[in-house]
Design a protein around this motif. Structure first.
Motif, PDB file in Angstrom:
ATOM      1  N   THR A 163       6.763 -21.568  -6.709  1.00 52.10           N
ATOM      2  CA  THR A 163       7.178 -20.705  -7.816  1.00 52.10           C
ATOM      3  C   THR A 163       8.295 -19.777  -7.357  1.00 52.10           C
ATOM      4  OG1 THR A 163       4.979 -20.750  -8.782  1.00 52.10           O
ATOM      5  CG2 THR A 163       6.415 -18.922  -9.432  1.00 52.10           C
ATOM      6  N   VAL A 164       9.411 -19.815  -8.072  1.00 52.30           N
ATOM      7  CA  VAL A 164      10.500 -18.865  -7.819  1.00 52.30           C
ATOM      8  C   VAL A 164      10.670 -18.041  -9.092  1.00 52.30           C
ATOM      9  CG1 VAL A 164      12.921 -18.579  -7.197  1.00 52.30           C
ATOM     10  CG2 VAL A 164      11.646 -20.525  -6.297  1.00 52.30           C
ATOM     11  N   TRP A 165      10.380 -16.747  -9.010  1.00 47.50           N
ATOM     12  CA  TRP A 165      10.499 -15.885 -10.185  1.00 47.50           C
ATOM     13  C   TRP A 165      11.973 -15.630 -10.497  1.00 47.50           C
ATOM     14  CZ3 TRP A 165       6.325 -15.308 -13.073  1.00 47.50           C
ATOM     15  CH2 TRP A 165       5.086 -15.549 -12.469  1.00 47.50           C
ATOM     16  N   ALA A 166      12.313 -15.659 -11.776  1.00 47.41           N
ATOM     17  CA  ALA A 166      13.711 -15.537 -12.195  1.00 47.41           C
ATOM     18  C   ALA A 166      14.369 -14.282 -11.615  1.00 47.41           C
ATOM     19  CB  ALA A 166      13.795 -15.531 -13.721  1.00 47.41           C
ATOM     20  N   HIS A 167      13.659 -13.134 -11.679  1.00 45.46           N
ATOM     21  CA  HIS A 167      14.287 -11.895 -11.179  1.00 45.46           C
ATOM     22  C   HIS A 167      14.536 -11.957  -9.678  1.00 45.46           C
ATOM     23  CE1 HIS A 167       9.882 -11.176 -11.136  1.00 45.46           C
ATOM     24  NE2 HIS A 167      10.133 -10.598  -9.967  1.00 45.46           N
ATOM     25  N   ASN A 168      13.687 -12.705  -8.946  1.00 43.84           N
ATOM     26  CA  ASN A 168      13.904 -12.870  -7.506  1.00 43.84           C
ATOM     27  C   ASN A 168      15.101 -13.775  -7.213  1.00 43.84           C
ATOM     28  OD1 ASN A 168      11.776 -11.226  -6.744  1.00 43.84           O
ATOM     29  ND2 ASN A 168      10.291 -12.915  -6.751  1.00 43.84           N
ATOM     30  N   SER A 201      10.435 -25.237 -11.001  1.00 51.05           N
ATOM     31  CA  SER A 201       9.953 -24.247 -10.030  1.00 51.05           C
ATOM     32  C   SER A 201      10.185 -22.805 -10.502  1.00 51.05           C
ATOM     33  CB  SER A 201      10.661 -24.442  -8.683  1.00 51.05           C
ATOM     34  OG  SER A 201      10.544 -25.779  -8.247  1.00 51.05           O
ATOM     35  N   ILE A 202      11.042 -22.642 -11.514  1.00 50.32           N
ATOM     36  CA  ILE A 202      11.410 -21.288 -11.953  1.00 50.32           C
ATOM     37  C   ILE A 202      10.415 -20.767 -12.989  1.00 50.32           C
ATOM     38  CG2 ILE A 202      13.203 -19.909 -13.075  1.00 50.32           C
ATOM     39  CD1 ILE A 202      15.244 -21.978 -11.949  1.00 50.32           C
ATOM     40  N   ASP A 203      10.014 -19.516 -12.800  1.00 53.61           N
ATOM     41  CA  ASP A 203       9.071 -18.900 -13.728  1.00 53.61           C
ATOM     42  C   ASP A 203       9.607 -17.543 -14.172  1.00 53.61           C
ATOM     43  OD1 ASP A 203       6.806 -18.743 -15.247  1.00 53.61           O
ATOM     44  OD2 ASP A 203       5.452 -19.313 -13.610  1.00 53.61           O
ATOM     45  N   PHE A 204       9.202 -17.126 -15.364  1.00 54.64           N
ATOM     46  CA  PHE A 204       9.652 -15.838 -15.918  1.00 54.64           C
ATOM     47  C   PHE A 204       8.451 -14.937 -16.109  1.00 54.64           C
ATOM     48  CE2 PHE A 204      12.608 -19.101 -17.163  1.00 54.64           C
ATOM     49  CZ  PHE A 204      13.858 -18.515 -16.965  1.00 54.64           C
ATOM     50  N   ASP A 205       8.589 -13.653 -15.763  1.00 52.93           N
ATOM     51  CA  ASP A 205       7.448 -12.766 -15.988  1.00 52.93           C
ATOM     52  C   ASP A 205       7.412 -12.319 -17.451  1.00 52.93           C
ATOM     53  OD1 ASP A 205       9.160 -10.559 -16.232  1.00 52.93           O
ATOM     54  OD2 ASP A 205       9.043 -10.136 -14.074  1.00 52.93           O
ATOM     55  N   GLY A 220      -0.646 -25.604 -10.791  1.00 55.74           N
ATOM     56  CA  GLY A 220       0.669 -24.967 -10.697  1.00 55.74           C
ATOM     57  C   GLY A 220       1.136 -24.861  -9.260  1.00 55.74           C
ATOM     58  N   PHE A 221       2.382 -24.423  -9.104  1.00 56.91           N
ATOM     59  CA  PHE A 221       2.995 -24.341  -7.778  1.00 56.91           C
ATOM     60  C   PHE A 221       2.528 -23.095  -7.037  1.00 56.91           C
ATOM     61  CE2 PHE A 221       6.846 -26.705  -9.716  1.00 56.91           C
ATOM     62  CZ  PHE A 221       6.261 -27.926  -9.420  1.00 56.91           C
ATOM     63  N   PRO A 222       2.463 -23.161  -5.697  1.00 56.84           N
ATOM     64  CA  PRO A 222       2.106 -21.961  -4.933  1.00 56.84           C
ATOM     65  C   PRO A 222       3.170 -20.867  -5.084  1.00 56.84           C
ATOM     66  CG  PRO A 222       2.780 -23.760  -3.470  1.00 56.84           C
ATOM     67  CD  PRO A 222       2.678 -24.340  -4.841  1.00 56.84           C
ATOM     68  N   ASP A 223       2.704 -19.623  -5.078  1.00 54.80           N
ATOM     69  CA  ASP A 223       3.600 -18.475  -5.235  1.00 54.80           C
ATOM     70  C   ASP A 223       3.603 -17.700  -3.919  1.00 54.80           C
ATOM     71  OD1 ASP A 223       5.012 -16.251  -5.916  1.00 54.80           O
ATOM     72  OD2 ASP A 223       3.662 -15.570  -7.505  1.00 54.80           O
ATOM     73  N   LEU A 224       4.726 -17.738  -3.211  1.00 53.51           N
ATOM     74  CA  LEU A 224       4.815 -17.077  -1.899  1.00 53.51           C
ATOM     75  C   LEU A 224       4.711 -15.559  -2.017  1.00 53.51           C
ATOM     76  CD1 LEU A 224       7.722 -19.137  -0.300  1.00 53.51           C
ATOM     77  CD2 LEU A 224       5.302 -19.341   0.228  1.00 53.51           C
TER      78      LEU A 224
END
Length: 357
Positions: free
Chosen positions: A270-275, A296-300, A238-242
């Motif tokens: 990883t770019v979280w949807a809420h961010n 790149s978009i992920d949802f919690d 998976g993609f790195p999460d900053l």
């Protein structure tokens, strides 16, 4: 060609590359004894030697065409009136540079300059900061891991060099593209007094850390307009999460602190949807370009658990509201405005950045 005012050469090295580095076998087949290269080098020097009105000289990745002696072909009157110079070639053997600080002293009228970061030394910054030099407006620097490996960062400008340079050039803006550069090297390079307007990270191997993004948002909040984060690492995990182990996501903080931010593009992190929604709300319609690839978009879990709301639809709606215009994720990496072979992208951006004085 005595009337030639602008000479811009770009060598598309992507055909020679394997994972970002150039394979010599191809060059060996095309020009086994190096005669063709010698011939082209001589022709290039003849063009420079015969020029009478050249104001803009830009040579990017023309493998070995520009040599450390090429610029000496330019007469003094031409060197003295040249307004733009870019010399880029990440394929020079060992630690040779295409231009020295002494050579740069002739170019008193330069408004814009583009170089390999390892070639831009403290000594060069001193030359450009001298009061007999017109103020420099644009500086584009390519930081390449291969270059750092061969040349080192030991001669790079220190913070006081940047301070002196910006005293003489109050309107100076800097564009940096970093290619596969390790985070600890990046933290050394990013001096507080660089008037950094644009930064682009691209990687096949080495990802950017949250610490680097955090530093950028704190140091360059008055200048930064473009922030690009590209990652083509082939990693199955998976993609790195900053935002890993951090209270605040570094990209959200960047959007909050850098009030001039007008372009943000992300792929392979990883770019979280809420961010993403927070970024859109923070910068609103001033953020002219917000490009994030769909993958790149992920949802919690919370967002996914709500049965009544389609998370993707909600994201599109909220980001569009925040930006004040219709928005959607980039469905195909090829459609990203910044998705091209990195050197080509840098060359194109550097040209328009340098012209925008």
């Amino acid at each position: 060609h005595r009337n030639l005012q602008k000479l811009s050469l770009f060598g598309d090295i992507s055909i020679l590359q394997q994972h970002g580095s150039i394979s010599n076998t191809y060059l060996g087949k095309v020009d086994p004894d190096g005669k063709k290269i010698k011939q082209i080098q001589q022709l290039f020097e003849e063009i420079l030697g015969n020029s009478r009105q050249l104001k803009w000289l830009s040579c990017g990745f023309m493998l070995q065409i520009v040599t450390p002696t090429s610029l000496s072909s330019l007469s003094n009157p031409i060197a003295n009136t040249m307004e733009h110079l870019s010399l880029l070639d990440n394929h020079i053997p060992g630690n040779t540079t295409l231009i020295t600080a002494v050579e740069l002293e002739r170019f008193v009228n330069l408004r814009s300059l583009a170089l390999d970061f390892c070639d831009f030394t403290a000594e060069m910054a001193r030359v450009l900061a001298d009061s007999n030099h017109v103020p420099l407006h644009r500086l584009s620097l390519l930081v390449h891991s291969v270059s750092i490996m061969h040349k080192s960062l030991d001669s790079m400008p220190e913070d006081e060099n940047w301070k002196a340079l910006t005293r003489n050039s109050t309107n100076l803006r800097v564009y940096i593209m970093a290619f596969d550069v390790k985070s600890d090297d990046m933290l050394r390079i990013l001096k507080p007094s660089i008037p950094l307007e644009r930064i682009h990270f691209d990687s096949y191997i080495t990802c950017v850390s949250g610490a680097v993004v955090d530093l950028i948002s704190r140091q360059y909040d008055k200048f930064l307009t473009h922030f690009i984060l590209m990652n083509d690492v082939i990693d199955m995990s998976g993609f790195p999460d900053l935002s890993d182990n951090r209270n605040e996501d570094p990209l959200v903080l960047l959007a909050w602190r850098c009030t001039r931010l007008s372009l943000l593009a992300v792929h392979g992190y990883t770019v979280w949807a809420h961010n993403l929604i927070a970024i859109a709300r923070l910068r609103g319609s001033d953020l002219k370009v917000l490009e994030v690839t769909e993958e790149s978009i992920d949802f919690d879990q919370g967002e996914l658990a709500d049965q009544d709301v389609d998370p993707v639809h909600n994201l599109i709606e909220q980001v569009s509201l925040g930006l004040g215009r219709p928005w959607h994720a980039v469905m195909d990496i090829e459609l990203l405005s910044v998705f091209t072979e990195p050197t080509r992208h840098f060359y194109r951006e550097m040209q328009s950045f340098s012209e925008g004085i």
